[in-house]
Design a protein around this motif. Structure first.
Motif, PDB file in Angstrom:
ATOM      1  N   LYS A  56      -0.961  -1.550  -4.456  1.00  0.00           N
ATOM      2  CA  LYS A  56      -0.086  -1.650  -5.614  1.00  0.00           C
ATOM      3  C   LYS A  56       0.309  -3.100  -5.916  1.00  0.00           C
ATOM      4  O   LYS A  56       1.289  -3.336  -6.626  1.00  0.00           O
ATOM      5  N   SER A  57      -0.428  -4.073  -5.332  1.00  0.00           N
ATOM      6  CA  SER A  57      -0.047  -5.473  -5.488  1.00  0.00           C
ATOM      7  C   SER A  57      -0.169  -5.965  -6.923  1.00  0.00           C
ATOM      8  O   SER A  57       0.427  -6.990  -7.280  1.00  0.00           O
ATOM      9  N   ASN A  58      -0.933  -5.264  -7.767  1.00  0.00           N
ATOM     10  CA  ASN A  58      -1.066  -5.662  -9.171  1.00  0.00           C
ATOM     11  C   ASN A  58      -0.099  -4.912 -10.084  1.00  0.00           C
ATOM     12  O   ASN A  58      -0.122  -5.110 -11.303  1.00  0.00           O
ATOM     13  N   ASP A  59       0.720  -4.063  -9.504  1.00  0.00           N
ATOM     14  CA  ASP A  59       1.709  -3.312 -10.264  1.00  0.00           C
ATOM     15  C   ASP A  59       2.989  -4.136 -10.314  1.00  0.00           C
ATOM     16  O   ASP A  59       3.728  -4.231  -9.328  1.00  0.00           O
ATOM     17  N   THR A  60       3.247  -4.752 -11.480  1.00  0.00           N
ATOM     18  CA  THR A  60       4.368  -5.684 -11.599  1.00  0.00           C
ATOM     19  C   THR A  60       5.698  -5.005 -11.300  1.00  0.00           C
ATOM     20  O   THR A  60       6.543  -5.561 -10.563  1.00  0.00           O
ATOM     21  N   ASN A  61       5.916  -3.834 -11.833  1.00  0.00           N
ATOM     22  CA  ASN A  61       7.191  -3.146 -11.604  1.00  0.00           C
ATOM     23  C   ASN A  61       7.381  -2.801 -10.122  1.00  0.00           C
ATOM     24  O   ASN A  61       8.483  -2.895  -9.585  1.00  0.00           O
ATOM     25  N   TYR A  62       6.277  -2.379  -9.508  1.00  0.00           N
ATOM     26  CA  TYR A  62       6.351  -2.021  -8.084  1.00  0.00           C
ATOM     27  C   TYR A  62       6.683  -3.255  -7.243  1.00  0.00           C
ATOM     28  O   TYR A  62       7.545  -3.199  -6.349  1.00  0.00           O
ATOM     29  N   TYR A  82       0.843  -1.194   0.000  1.00  0.00           N
ATOM     30  CA  TYR A  82       0.000   0.000   0.000  1.00  0.00           C
ATOM     31  C   TYR A  82       0.884   1.253   0.000  1.00  0.00           C
ATOM     32  O   TYR A  82       1.800   1.364   0.827  1.00  0.00           O
ATOM     33  N   GLN A  83       0.601   2.145  -0.912  1.00  0.00           N
ATOM     34  CA  GLN A  83       1.371   3.387  -1.055  1.00  0.00           C
ATOM     35  C   GLN A  83       0.427   4.576  -0.902  1.00  0.00           C
ATOM     36  O   GLN A  83      -0.689   4.599  -1.428  1.00  0.00           O
ATOM     37  N   TYR A  84       0.892   5.565  -0.178  1.00  0.00           N
ATOM     38  CA  TYR A  84       0.042   6.727   0.121  1.00  0.00           C
ATOM     39  C   TYR A  84      -0.046   7.654  -1.090  1.00  0.00           C
ATOM     40  O   TYR A  84       0.956   7.962  -1.738  1.00  0.00           O
ATOM     41  N   ASP A  85      -1.282   8.065  -1.388  1.00  0.00           N
ATOM     42  CA  ASP A  85      -1.548   8.991  -2.500  1.00  0.00           C
ATOM     43  C   ASP A  85      -1.808  10.372  -1.904  1.00  0.00           C
ATOM     44  O   ASP A  85      -2.834  10.598  -1.230  1.00  0.00           O
ATOM     45  N   ASP A  86      -0.881  11.312  -2.133  1.00  0.00           N
ATOM     46  CA  ASP A  86      -1.008  12.646  -1.550  1.00  0.00           C
ATOM     47  C   ASP A  86      -2.180  13.417  -2.129  1.00  0.00           C
ATOM     48  O   ASP A  86      -2.756  14.289  -1.466  1.00  0.00           O
ATOM     49  N   THR A  87      -2.535  13.094  -3.372  1.00  0.00           N
ATOM     50  CA  THR A  87      -3.630  13.833  -4.014  1.00  0.00           C
ATOM     51  C   THR A  87      -4.975  13.502  -3.379  1.00  0.00           C
ATOM     52  O   THR A  87      -5.774  14.396  -3.044  1.00  0.00           O
ATOM     53  N   TYR A  88      -5.248  12.215  -3.214  1.00  0.00           N
ATOM     54  CA  TYR A  88      -6.564  11.778  -2.717  1.00  0.00           C
ATOM     55  C   TYR A  88      -6.532  11.364  -1.241  1.00  0.00           C
ATOM     56  O   TYR A  88      -7.565  10.960  -0.695  1.00  0.00           O
ATOM     57  N   LYS A  89      -5.370  11.493  -0.612  1.00  0.00           N
ATOM     58  CA  LYS A  89      -5.246  11.242   0.820  1.00  0.00           C
ATOM     59  C   LYS A  89      -5.710   9.832   1.207  1.00  0.00           C
ATOM     60  O   LYS A  89      -6.382   9.628   2.227  1.00  0.00           O
ATOM     61  N   VAL A  90      -5.393   8.829   0.395  1.00  0.00           N
ATOM     62  CA  VAL A  90      -5.723   7.429   0.700  1.00  0.00           C
ATOM     63  C   VAL A  90      -4.520   6.569   0.360  1.00  0.00           C
ATOM     64  O   VAL A  90      -3.563   7.014  -0.299  1.00  0.00           O
ATOM     65  N   TYR A  91      -4.580   5.306   0.834  1.00  0.00           N
ATOM     66  CA  TYR A  91      -3.528   4.342   0.526  1.00  0.00           C
ATOM     67  C   TYR A  91      -4.006   3.448  -0.620  1.00  0.00           C
ATOM     68  O   TYR A  91      -5.094   2.862  -0.552  1.00  0.00           O
TER      69      TYR A  91
END
Length: 635
Positions: free
Chosen positions: A521-527, A509-518
């Motif tokens: 990213k488990s489906n993001d292969t590069n991540y 889970y990565q924090y999104d500063d724009t929408y203030k939610v986590y």
């Protein structure tokens, strides 16, 4: 002086009470020959036994030279009989397999006198009774009068103060009786001799004092002595003891005299002892075997308490409701799901930790928090998740633990070791390497025959996972499956050193500063690839196999990581940003940004994330976009 003062003795048989001595009082001089006469049942032998300490009086007192015996205990009576009294019996009571010298020595042996002193005094006593030259003979080689003289010598050898004779001439002829009476009269010049007899002629001929008893009462005394009013004292008359070596030698000599009986007794005793030993050994062995089976069985099938449970026995139930229907209904589903129970594991854990005495009834108490570390393989075949295993996702089956089918089709090969190594380490042979020593080490557990499943080969990277994907795809399309058999055996060193990567689940889970939610990213292969590359290592450091003697091993075939990895996973999750953020604001879902309690709100409005450029669309498609109603549906 021997003083008998107001002596009473009764015998009780059921409700019948027989008075043997009725307030008898008598004083006896230190050196005189006293004959006690009276009809049968008058109390003669009872009085003699009381004087000799062979029988205990009910009341009164027996005083020896101013020493009272009223408070005597058993050991006091033993020393009294051994040091003060000498006994002569009508039946001689000689030991038949001992020489007459040994018979006479017996009283000194009990007193603990040395061997040389015993022999000297015994020969002297035999000489005194006229048998000094026959000390080597056995009792059955003597006449009746000679055996009675041996009995007298035995009574005299310990130099007693009082000599008690119970019908000493009862089994002798007249001539021999006179010889024995002459000897007793000679002894009475220096000691007190008290004789019980039915022969009044001999009594009047040799005794210098005649006491007549009738119905337990003294009716006459030919030479009475007046009582002296002195307060008696309590005192032990000596100690009776026998040297251990003397007792051992005496026992050995007794065994030698009856060799055949001793051998037979020893043989029979040996059979009994061996039989008992065998029974005890078999019983101990069986109990130990049962205990080991119980321990091993419980190690494989431990007692587990879960948060919820279903009564699966209801599936095997029979109709219990009695009715007249031909076909009755089994309430299988109703019974099974109606008995779903919920356990308060939090309070149970607190109770167990508070009551430490529970540990004495269990080898160990383990806690499972349902933690499954995120483990990835990073080898020649690329990066792929191996725990929790997602193989069945390719068949459209999830890995949620709440799905019964998923749990039945569970393909995980990674498991947590118990926190107590004593539960399992003695059940396995270490074939290579060692047991894990820290959280970054794991061990490969083989089957009892030393094998691993072919599915585990894909996890270990020893076979191409793409082949497994093809097999699952063919299975889902109901096509014939062709399996290419690979290598069928490996060396222990081929398995040691295989390394996996452990990723913290909260890192998905990565924090999104724009929408203030986590965001997940488990489906993001590069991540995910980046997380795996930076993850911590988990290396196979040992290969173990169940011992042949183990009936039920605790660990099934698989890869086992230490309990410390599970606790470390919990600690990492607790310290992660997403968990801290959620704990700080418990009412708002940090992933959706919405309140947990507000169920009426719509899902996240995706239209807010998009803007439509009408001019761009007009230039691209060359039509009037004002006529087009473009809206993004809400999700």
């Amino acid at each position: 002086m021997l003083t008998i003062k107001d002596l009473c003795k009764q015998y009780h048989t059921g409700e019948l009470t027989q008075t043997a001595l009725d307030h008898v009082s008598l004083c006896l001089r230190d050196n005189e020959f006293v004959a006690i006469l009276g009809p049968s049942g008058s109390g003669k032998t009872t009085l003699l036994n009381v004087i000799g300490g062979l029988d205990q009086y009910d009341s009164g007192d027996l005083i020896i030279n101013g020493i009272s015996t009223k408070q005597y205990k058993d050991k006091d009576w033993d020393s009294y009989r051994n040091h003060t009294i000498g006994f002569i019996f009508q039946s001689y009571n000689l030991i038949p397999h001992q020489t007459i010298l040994a018979n006479v020595e017996l009283a000194l042996t009990i007193s603990g006198v040395s061997r040389e002193e015993r022999t000297r005094r015994a020969k002297q006593a035999l000489t005194q009774v006229g048998l000094g030259e026959q000390s080597h003979k056995l009792p059955n080689q003597l006449s009746g009068g000679q055996m009675q003289r041996v009995a007298i010598a035995r009574a005299l050898v310990n130099d007693p103060d009082i000599l008690l004779a119970d019908e000493p001439t009862g089994a002798l002829d007249s001539e021999t009786s006179i010889q024995v009476m002459d000897l007793l009269k000679q002894v009475a010049k220096e000691k007190l001799v008290v004789m019980v007899t039915h022969n009044p002629e001999l009594a009047h001929m040799y005794a210098n004092r005649i006491v007549n008893l009738k119905d337990g009462v003294i009716v006459s005394d030919s030479n009475p002595v007046s009582f002296k009013e002195e307060k008696p004292v309590h005192k032990n008359l000596g100690k009776t003891s026998m040297n251990f070596l003397t007792a051992l030698m005496l026992s050995f000599n007794n065994l030698k005299t009856k060799k055949a009986r001793t051998i037979l007794t020893s043989f029979a005793g040996s059979i009994g002892i061996i039989g008992i030993a065998l029974i005890l050994s078999i019983s101990t062995g069986v109990n130990a075997y049962i205990s080991s089976i119980e321990k091993e069985t419980l190690s494989e099938y431990p007692l587990s308490i879960q948060s919820t449970g279903i009564d699966m026995s209801a599936m095997m139930g029979e109709p219990v409701k009695k009715n007249n229907s031909e076909v009755k209904v089994v309430d299988m589903m109703e019974n099974m799901f109606s008995k779903i129970g919920s356990n308060d594991l939090k309070n149970l854990k607190a109770y167990i930790e508070e009551h430490k005495e529970i540990n004495q009834y269990a080898r160990a108490v383990e806690y499972d928090y349902g933690i499954s570390p995120q483990i990835y393989a990073n080898d020649q075949y690329g990066i792929r998740q191996v725990n929790p295993d997602a193989t069945m996702k390719k068949l459209g089956m999830g890995t949620s633990s709440n799905s019964m089918m998923s749990s039945m089709m569970n393909t995980n090969v990674f498991y947590s070791l118990p926190s107590h190594a004593s539960l399992y380490d003695d059940q396995y042979d270490v074939k290579a390497g060692h047991w894990p020593k820290n959280k970054n080490e794991c061990v490969l557990v083989l089957s009892k025959k030393g094998g691993i499943s072919d599915f585990m080969l894909y996890t270990l990277g020893l076979r191409d996972p793409a082949q497994l994907d093809q097999i699952l795809k063919a299975f889902s399309e109901e096509k014939n499956i062709k399996v290419t058999t690979g290598k069928q055996g490996y060396r222990y060193n081929d398995l040691l050193g295989i390394t996996f990567k452990v990723v913290n689940a909260s890192s998905y889970y990565q924090y999104d500063d724009t929408y203030k939610v986590y965001k997940d990213k488990s489906n993001d292969t590069n991540y995910i690839n980046s997380l795996v590359q930076n993850g911590s290592d988990l290396k196979i450091v040992g290969v173990v196999q169940p011992k042949e003697s183990t009936n039920a091993s605790m660990l099934a075939m698989g890869i086992y990581y230490p309990y410390s990895l599970a606790t470390s996973t919990i600690k990492d999750a607790r310290n992660s940003q997403i968990v801290k953020a959620q704990l700080e604001n418990k009412n708002i879902n940090v992933i959706t940004g919405q309140s947990f309690n507000d169920q009426s709100q719509k899902s996240f409005d995706l239209s807010s994330m998009f803007q439509v450029d009408n001019n761009a669309l007009k230039n691209a498609f060359q039509f009037d976009t004002s006529k087009v109603n473009i809206s993004i549906p809400q999700m």
